[in-house]
Scaffold this motif. Structure first.
Motif, short mmCIF file in Angstrom:
data_model
loop_
_atom_site.label_atom_id
_atom_site.label_comp_id
_atom_site.label_asym_id
_atom_site.label_seq_id
_atom_site.Cartn_x
_atom_site.Cartn_y
_atom_site.Cartn_z
N ARG A 10 0.87 -1.18 0.00
CA ARG A 10 0.00 0.00 0.00
C ARG A 10 0.91 1.23 0.00
O ARG A 10 1.93 1.27 0.68
N ASN A 11 0.51 2.24 -0.77
CA ASN A 11 1.24 3.50 -0.74
C ASN A 11 0.30 4.65 -1.05
O ASN A 11 -0.90 4.45 -1.24
N GLU A 12 0.83 5.83 -1.10
CA GLU A 12 0.03 7.04 -1.32
C GLU A 12 0.15 7.58 -2.75
O GLU A 12 -0.37 8.66 -3.04
N THR A 15 -2.55 5.59 -9.02
CA THR A 15 -2.51 4.33 -9.76
C THR A 15 -1.63 4.46 -11.01
O THR A 15 -0.87 3.55 -11.33
N ASN A 18 2.08 4.36 -9.99
CA ASN A 18 2.47 2.99 -9.68
C ASN A 18 2.60 2.15 -10.94
O ASN A 18 3.56 1.39 -11.09
N HIS A 60 -6.91 1.92 -6.52
CA HIS A 60 -7.09 2.99 -5.53
C HIS A 60 -8.30 2.65 -4.69
O HIS A 60 -9.39 2.44 -5.20
N GLY A 64 -5.71 5.34 -0.09
CA GLY A 64 -4.44 4.78 -0.53
C GLY A 64 -4.57 3.99 -1.82
O GLY A 64 -5.66 3.80 -2.35
N THR A 65 -3.43 3.57 -2.29
CA THR A 65 -3.38 2.72 -3.48
C THR A 65 -2.79 1.38 -3.06
O THR A 65 -1.76 1.33 -2.37
N TYR A 66 -3.44 0.31 -3.45
CA TYR A 66 -3.01 -1.04 -3.09
C TYR A 66 -2.47 -1.73 -4.33
O TYR A 66 -3.03 -1.61 -5.42
#
Length: 77
Positions: A10-12, A15, A18, A60, A64-66
């Protein structure tokens, strides 16, 4: 018999950021793109090289974005 691993991160970052990161990472290491497809709220990437595969879903959710990644290599457990 293949060897597989699944990762969850997970990050901020967005999409698209990433997806760009993972696309560049694998392309610069000699992987071929099998799938590179934006989807609603995310992105799907799939790479192949010498019998190995990496499949990545970037989505997203909330704040957060997974990223879920699955690697598969030839060989026995």
């Amino acid at each position: 018999g293949k060897k597989a691993k699944t990762y969850l991160l997970r990050n901020e970052f967005s999409t698209s950021s990433n997806a760009t990161y993972y696309r560049d990472h694998y392309l610069h290491r000699g992987w071929d793109v099998a799938i590179d497809q934006p989807v609603k709220g995310g992105h799907v990437l799939s790479f192949r090289r010498s019998g190995e595969s990496v499949d990545i879903v970037v989505q997203h959710i909330g704040e957060g974005t997974y990223i879920v990644g699955n690697t598969v290599k030839p060989g026995f457990f």
